[in-house]
Scaffold this motif. Structure first.
Motif, PDB file in Angstrom:
ATOM      1  N   GLY A 130       1.161  -1.117   0.042  1.00 35.67           N
ATOM      2  CA  GLY A 130       0.068   0.243  -0.350  1.00 35.67           C
ATOM      3  C   GLY A 130       0.750   1.524  -0.002  1.00 35.67           C
ATOM      4  N   LEU A 131       0.714   2.431  -0.979  1.00 40.24           N
ATOM      5  CA  LEU A 131       0.250   3.928  -0.245  1.00 40.24           C
ATOM      6  C   LEU A 131      -0.304   4.677  -0.137  1.00 40.24           C
ATOM      7  N   VAL A 132       0.745   5.710   0.489  1.00 35.98           N
ATOM      8  CA  VAL A 132      -0.311   6.455   0.872  1.00 35.98           C
ATOM      9  C   VAL A 132       0.028   8.043   0.248  1.00 35.98           C
ATOM     10  N   ALA A 133       0.112   8.709   0.127  1.00 36.03           N
ATOM     11  CA  ALA A 133       0.761   9.931  -0.744  1.00 36.03           C
ATOM     12  C   ALA A 133      -0.013  11.250  -0.191  1.00 36.03           C
ATOM     13  N   ALA A 134       0.027  11.103   0.663  1.00 37.53           N
ATOM     14  CA  ALA A 134      -0.269  12.654   1.648  1.00 37.53           C
ATOM     15  C   ALA A 134       0.541  13.843   1.972  1.00 37.53           C
ATOM     16  N   ALA A 135       1.863  13.372   1.360  1.00 39.64           N
ATOM     17  CA  ALA A 135       2.997  14.863   1.025  1.00 39.64           C
ATOM     18  C   ALA A 135       1.901  16.250   0.198  1.00 39.64           C
ATOM     19  N   GLY A 136       2.457  16.990   0.667  1.00 39.01           N
ATOM     20  CA  GLY A 136       1.453  18.330   0.240  1.00 39.01           C
ATOM     21  C   GLY A 136       2.301  19.516   0.850  1.00 39.01           C
ATOM     22  N   ILE A 137       2.155  20.739   0.092  1.00 37.80           N
ATOM     23  CA  ILE A 137       2.223  22.309   0.597  1.00 37.80           C
ATOM     24  C   ILE A 137       1.340  22.492   0.364  1.00 37.80           C
ATOM     25  N   GLN A 138       0.956  24.101   0.869  1.00 37.68           N
ATOM     26  CA  GLN A 138      -0.306  24.780   0.190  1.00 37.68           C
ATOM     27  C   GLN A 138       0.825  26.265   0.402  1.00 37.68           C
ATOM     28  N   ALA A 139      -0.399  27.342  -0.700  1.00 39.73           N
ATOM     29  CA  ALA A 139       0.131  28.252  -0.525  1.00 39.73           C
ATOM     30  C   ALA A 139      -1.414  29.013  -1.075  1.00 39.73           C
ATOM     31  N   SER A 140      -1.270  30.245  -0.645  1.00 38.45           N
ATOM     32  CA  SER A 140      -2.299  31.478  -0.357  1.00 38.45           C
ATOM     33  C   SER A 140      -1.783  32.347  -1.047  1.00 38.45           C
ATOM     34  N   GLY A 141      -2.893  33.343  -1.316  1.00 37.95           N
ATOM     35  CA  GLY A 141      -2.659  34.287  -2.237  1.00 37.95           C
ATOM     36  C   GLY A 141      -3.613  35.130  -3.584  1.00 37.95           C
ATOM     37  N   PRO A 142      -3.359  36.244  -3.576  1.00 29.87           N
ATOM     38  CA  PRO A 142      -3.609  36.850  -4.964  1.00 29.87           C
ATOM     39  C   PRO A 142      -3.416  35.948  -6.241  1.00 29.87           C
ATOM     40  N   THR A 143      -4.167  35.145  -7.392  1.00 32.98           N
ATOM     41  CA  THR A 143      -3.550  35.169  -8.300  1.00 32.98           C
ATOM     42  C   THR A 143      -2.863  35.691  -9.245  1.00 32.98           C
ATOM     43  N   HIS A 144      -2.835  37.113  -8.911  1.00 33.57           N
ATOM     44  CA  HIS A 144      -2.324  37.939 -10.197  1.00 33.57           C
ATOM     45  C   HIS A 144      -0.975  38.564  -9.297  1.00 33.57           C
ATOM     46  N   GLU A 145      -1.221  37.979  -7.699  1.00 35.12           N
ATOM     47  CA  GLU A 145       0.378  38.474  -7.525  1.00 35.12           C
ATOM     48  C   GLU A 145       1.121  37.059  -6.927  1.00 35.12           C
ATOM     49  N   LEU A 146       0.519  36.233  -7.181  1.00 32.75           N
ATOM     50  CA  LEU A 146       1.623  34.303  -6.846  1.00 32.75           C
ATOM     51  C   LEU A 146       2.658  34.575  -8.062  1.00 32.75           C
ATOM     52  N   GLU A 147       3.746  34.516  -6.840  1.00 38.49           N
ATOM     53  CA  GLU A 147       5.578  34.058  -7.709  1.00 38.49           C
ATOM     54  C   GLU A 147       4.652  32.761  -8.444  1.00 38.49           C
ATOM     55  N   LEU A 148       5.765  32.461  -9.788  1.00 34.29           N
ATOM     56  CA  LEU A 148       5.613  31.144 -10.329  1.00 34.29           C
ATOM     57  C   LEU A 148       6.473  30.452  -9.642  1.00 34.29           C
TER      58      LEU A 148
END
Length: 240
Positions: A76-94
């Protein structure tokens, strides 16, 4: 739950609140668990803990080869790794947008890619990926996170239909707001109403153990006919 005793299961993102709860639940169920994170987590009852960068294929390939030998295969595999970022789309860095996708989407893909061969050898396997309510519900200022989780859901569905006839079940677990240590710290600093919590009809956030229970179900024999599902464990958030 049926069918978890002595199963060899890899959990990524195992140092996080939900990932650690998944490890704890699986150990309680008698599974053989290898806990994986960017820094090797310190958790009780695991077969091993490994430091793995899920965005680096060499790191993933080496770890999964070692884990397969250590546990006599990967069930079995549980792929729980992840990160989050939030903010206005037009200010989001690539670079920020790309990093969120790299960890959630590329990381999930690489872990699935290197777990599946061991499952095919056994003719049996269970994969649980981690989506979110953001995979199916729009919310402002979550462009990168929603894009990543939506992609994980579709990746999971594709894997599910590709391998179901060969004994591998893949499903995407989509939690709502969960009271992880990070969420608890935010909650303690909050001075106004918690509008995100209010959007959960159940009236509260989940505890990590509740999300872990759903992961255990999807890995168990009790979910034998569940394939390619987006299991919403969100207190009603997605239907409100």
């Amino acid at each position: 739950m049926r069918g978890l005793q002595d199963r060899g299961i890899v959990v990524t993102g195992a140092a996080g609140g939900i990932g650690a709860a998944v490890v704890e639940r699986l150990v309680t169920e008698g599974a053989k668990v290898v806990a994986v994170d960017l820094v090797a987590p310190e958790l009780d009852g695991v077969v091993a803990a490994r430091a793995v960068d899920v965005t680096d294929e060499d790191s993933v390939a080496a770890a999964f080869a070692e884990v397969g030998e250590l546990m006599g295969g990967i069930d079995g595999l549980v792929a729980a790794a992840g990160i989050q970022a939030s903010g206005p789309t037009h200010e989001l860095e690539l670079d920020t947008f790309r990093k969120v996708l790299d960890v959630s989407v590329i990381g999930t893909f690489l872990c699935v890619k290197h777990a599946v061969p061991a499952m095919l050898e056994r003719g049996d396997g269970r994969i649980v990926t981690f989506g979110s309510t953001a995979a199916v519900c729009a919310a402002p200022e979550l462009t990168s996170y929603a894009s990543a989780k939506g992609a994980v859901l579709q990746l999971t569905r594709s894997v599910a239909v590709e391998y179901a006839a060969r004994g591998i079940r893949a499903n995407c677990l989509c939690p709502g707001g969960t009271m992880t240590p990070m969420m608890r710290a935010i909650d303690e600093r909050r001075t106004g109403p918690d509008h995100f919590r209010e959007r959960h009809p159940i009236g509260r956030y989940a505890e990590p153990a509740e999300i872990a229970s759903a992961a255990a179900f999807l890995l168990s024999d009790d979910s034998s006919f569940v394939v390619g599902a987006a299991l919403m464990v969100d207190g009603g958030y997605s239907c409100a």
